[in-house]
Design a protein around this motif. Structure first.
Motif, mmCIF file in Angstrom:
data_model
loop_
_atom_site.group_PDB
_atom_site.id
_atom_site.type_symbol
_atom_site.label_atom_id
_atom_site.label_comp_id
_atom_site.label_asym_id
_atom_site.label_seq_id
_atom_site.Cartn_x
_atom_site.Cartn_y
_atom_site.Cartn_z
ATOM 1 N N ASP A 121 0.860 -1.178 0.000
ATOM 2 C CA ASP A 121 0.000 0.000 0.000
ATOM 3 C C ASP A 121 0.900 1.234 0.000
ATOM 4 O OD1 ASP A 121 0.950 0.113 2.594
ATOM 5 O OD2 ASP A 121 -0.994 0.536 3.506
ATOM 6 N N TYR A 122 0.295 2.411 -0.039
ATOM 7 C CA TYR A 122 1.117 3.617 -0.070
ATOM 8 C C TYR A 122 0.440 4.739 0.711
ATOM 9 C CZ TYR A 122 -2.079 5.677 -3.474
ATOM 10 O OH TYR A 122 -3.195 6.187 -4.078
ATOM 11 N N GLY A 123 1.265 5.716 1.065
ATOM 12 C CA GLY A 123 0.762 6.920 1.717
ATOM 13 C C GLY A 123 1.561 8.123 1.249
ATOM 14 N N HIS A 124 1.140 9.295 1.678
ATOM 15 C CA HIS A 124 1.788 10.554 1.302
ATOM 16 C C HIS A 124 2.696 11.043 2.430
ATOM 17 C CE1 HIS A 124 -1.595 10.373 -1.475
ATOM 18 N NE2 HIS A 124 -1.017 11.303 -2.196
ATOM 19 N N LEU A 125 3.827 11.608 2.053
ATOM 20 C CA LEU A 125 4.734 12.243 3.005
ATOM 21 C C LEU A 125 4.557 13.751 2.910
ATOM 22 C CD1 LEU A 125 8.003 10.193 2.289
ATOM 23 C CD2 LEU A 125 6.276 9.771 4.062
ATOM 24 N N LEU A 126 4.394 14.393 4.073
ATOM 25 C CA LEU A 126 4.211 15.840 4.134
ATOM 26 C C LEU A 126 5.434 16.499 4.769
ATOM 27 C CD1 LEU A 126 0.545 15.784 5.462
ATOM 28 C CD2 LEU A 126 1.264 16.189 3.091
ATOM 29 N N ASP A 127 5.605 17.788 4.489
ATOM 30 C CA ASP A 127 6.756 18.493 5.066
ATOM 31 C C ASP A 127 6.699 18.518 6.585
ATOM 32 O OD1 ASP A 127 4.587 20.237 5.128
ATOM 33 O OD2 ASP A 127 5.663 21.946 4.279
ATOM 34 N N SER A 128 5.522 18.372 7.162
ATOM 35 C CA SER A 128 5.377 18.364 8.621
ATOM 36 C C SER A 128 5.861 17.062 9.251
ATOM 37 C CB SER A 128 3.904 18.576 8.989
ATOM 38 O OG SER A 128 3.090 17.583 8.376
ATOM 39 N N MET A 129 6.196 16.066 8.427
ATOM 40 C CA MET A 129 6.627 14.753 8.926
ATOM 41 C C MET A 129 8.149 14.623 8.996
ATOM 42 S SD MET A 129 4.115 12.253 6.750
ATOM 43 C CE MET A 129 2.309 12.371 6.833
ATOM 44 N N VAL A 130 8.872 15.627 8.512
ATOM 45 C CA VAL A 130 10.336 15.530 8.411
ATOM 46 C C VAL A 130 10.982 15.761 9.775
ATOM 47 C CG1 VAL A 130 12.398 16.489 7.333
ATOM 48 C CG2 VAL A 130 10.264 16.331 6.029
ATOM 49 N N VAL A 131 11.895 14.864 10.148
ATOM 50 C CA VAL A 131 12.696 15.009 11.365
ATOM 51 C C VAL A 131 14.166 15.004 10.951
ATOM 52 C CG1 VAL A 131 13.302 14.004 13.605
ATOM 53 C CG2 VAL A 131 10.962 13.813 12.744
ATOM 54 N N VAL A 147 -4.653 1.775 4.939
ATOM 55 C CA VAL A 147 -4.725 2.617 3.742
ATOM 56 C C VAL A 147 -5.429 3.938 4.054
ATOM 57 C CG1 VAL A 147 -5.816 2.851 1.472
ATOM 58 C CG2 VAL A 147 -4.572 0.764 2.048
ATOM 59 N N ALA A 148 -6.582 3.867 4.711
ATOM 60 C CA ALA A 148 -7.325 5.084 5.053
ATOM 61 C C ALA A 148 -6.503 6.000 5.950
ATOM 62 C CB ALA A 148 -8.639 4.715 5.731
ATOM 63 N N ASP A 149 -5.663 5.381 6.780
ATOM 64 C CA ASP A 149 -4.852 6.106 7.756
ATOM 65 C C ASP A 149 -3.504 6.522 7.152
ATOM 66 O OD1 ASP A 149 -4.210 7.188 10.233
ATOM 67 O OD2 ASP A 149 -3.470 5.285 11.030
ATOM 68 N N ASN A 150 -3.509 6.847 5.852
ATOM 69 C CA ASN A 150 -2.299 7.288 5.145
ATOM 70 C C ASN A 150 -1.172 6.274 5.290
ATOM 71 O OD1 ASN A 150 -0.875 9.058 3.473
ATOM 72 N ND2 ASN A 150 -0.009 10.195 5.193
ATOM 73 N N ALA A 151 -1.544 4.985 5.158
ATOM 74 C CA ALA A 151 -0.578 3.885 5.253
ATOM 75 C C ALA A 151 0.190 3.922 6.580
ATOM 76 C CB ALA A 151 0.379 3.887 4.071
ATOM 77 N N SER A 152 -0.524 4.304 7.646
ATOM 78 C CA SER A 152 0.065 4.360 8.991
ATOM 79 C C SER A 152 1.315 5.236 9.023
ATOM 80 C CB SER A 152 0.389 2.951 9.512
ATOM 81 O OG SER A 152 -0.764 2.130 9.508
ATOM 82 N N SER A 153 1.279 6.343 8.303
ATOM 83 C CA SER A 153 2.418 7.268 8.285
ATOM 84 C C SER A 153 2.524 8.023 9.600
ATOM 85 C CB SER A 153 2.270 8.273 7.136
ATOM 86 O OG SER A 153 2.360 7.632 5.888
ATOM 87 N N GLY A 154 3.751 8.371 9.952
ATOM 88 C CA GLY A 154 3.983 9.205 11.125
ATOM 89 C C GLY A 154 4.997 10.280 10.793
ATOM 90 N N LEU A 155 6.282 9.923 10.928
ATOM 91 C CA LEU A 155 7.385 10.836 10.663
ATOM 92 C C LEU A 155 8.464 10.080 9.893
ATOM 93 C CD1 LEU A 155 7.622 12.241 14.313
ATOM 94 C CD2 LEU A 155 6.510 13.386 12.385
ATOM 95 N N PHE A 156 9.469 10.806 9.394
ATOM 96 C CA PHE A 156 10.590 10.104 8.770
ATOM 97 C C PHE A 156 11.861 10.931 8.892
ATOM 98 C CE2 PHE A 156 8.976 12.719 5.320
ATOM 99 C CZ PHE A 156 10.094 13.062 4.563
ATOM 100 N N VAL A 157 12.986 10.217 8.853
ATOM 101 C CA VAL A 157 14.313 10.815 9.012
ATOM 102 C C VAL A 157 15.189 10.336 7.862
ATOM 103 C CG1 VAL A 157 16.219 11.207 10.622
ATOM 104 C CG2 VAL A 157 13.991 10.448 11.501
ATOM 105 N N LEU A 158 15.868 11.262 7.194
ATOM 106 C CA LEU A 158 16.836 10.914 6.156
ATOM 107 C C LEU A 158 18.234 11.185 6.677
ATOM 108 C CD1 LEU A 158 15.169 12.490 2.969
ATOM 109 C CD2 LEU A 158 14.854 10.189 3.912
ATOM 110 N N GLY A 159 19.183 10.311 6.340
ATOM 111 C CA GLY A 159 20.545 10.506 6.828
ATOM 112 C C GLY A 159 21.571 10.004 5.843
#
Length: 259
Positions: A77-87, A154-166
């Motif tokens: 499944d998939y979800g959307h990443l928003l700028d508010s999720m970036v750590v 799926v309804a819950d934006n694929a259980s998205s929360g936050l994400f970190v890139l390194g």
């Protein structure tokens, strides 16, 4: 848009604000379909955009065959990443801002070209990728106790929360995606290990699947977007005081703290 879709979207949005999980949608409305669930997701994404947030990428979930079997599904499944999720890498997440966070190690693709399905291939993905970096995804669920089936997540934006890139930006031709190894450390101890092939055999396969699935909604992957290609190992619950670090062969590492 049906009242049902608007109602469920409002319930999930309220759960995110209140930090109180709701009953599974598949329990309160057993006949809900995956397609309806995607429209619920899109309704809340539209709401976020109206509030001034921006889409910075997409995430792919359920890329593990074991997890698919557990939920009785045969596709991711998939979800959307928003700028508010970036750590920021090495940053701190306050647990009270989330409901029930869990951490996964993933490979993130940064695109230099748009990808629009259908018929996107793995080769298309490789040619459209600017570079890859290690990532931590902090998944979360607005569904109480993670009691999810496919339409719920799926309804819950694929259980998205936050994400970190390194790590360091690495050209895709300099690595073997399938054999790329990862170790996820939880407070300095090995929590689990993974390899690129754990994500549908090749993380680029996941990105191709996403581009083709999104074509059904006339959505494309955009140049500059971050694509989280799917967990390489199991997710680990996070508590205040925890540190998580994912170390990847050739890509470096990425870390986050919880308080």
């Amino acid at each position: 848009m049906s009242n049902k879709i608007q109602s469920f979207a409002a319930q999930l949005a309220e759960a995110e604000v209140s930090r109180v999980g709701i009953d599974p949608l598949t329990v309160t409305n057993p006949e809900i379909t995956v397609e309806e669930a995607y429209y619920i997701q899109l309704e809340n994404i539209r709401k976020s955009l109206n509030e001034g947030k921006k889409i910075v990428g997409k995430k792919i979930g359920l890329t593990s065959v074991a997890v698919q079997k557990m939920l009785g599904v045969d596709e991711p499944d998939y979800g959307h990443l928003l700028d508010s999720m970036v750590v920021e890498n090495g940053g701190t997440i306050f647990c009270e801002t989330m409901l029930q966070p869990k951490v996964e190690g993933e490979i993130a693709f940064i695109l230099k070209k748009d990808l629009k399905g259908p018929n996107v291939t793995v080769l298309d993905v490789l040619q459209a990728t600017d570079y890859v970096v290690p990532a931590l995804e902090i998944v979360d669920s607005r569904i109480q106790d993670w009691k999810i089936k496919l339409p719920d997540t799926v309804a819950d934006n694929a259980s998205s929360g936050l994400f970190v890139l390194g790590g360091k930006p690495t050209k895709i031709e300099d690595i073997d995606l399938e054999l790329l190894g990862m170790v996820l450390l939880h407070n300095g101890e090995v929590a689990n290990t993974g390899v690129g092939a754990a994500a549908l055999g090749n993380p680029a396969t996941c990105v191709a699947w996403l581009a083709n699935r999104l074509a059904e909604y006339d959505i494309s992957l955009r140049a500059g977007e971050v694509i989280l290609s799917g967990a390489l190992s199991g997710m680990v619950a996070a508590q205040p005081g925890d540190n998580f670090t994912a170390r990847f062969a050739h890509l470096g590492q990425v870390s986050v703290n919880f308080k």
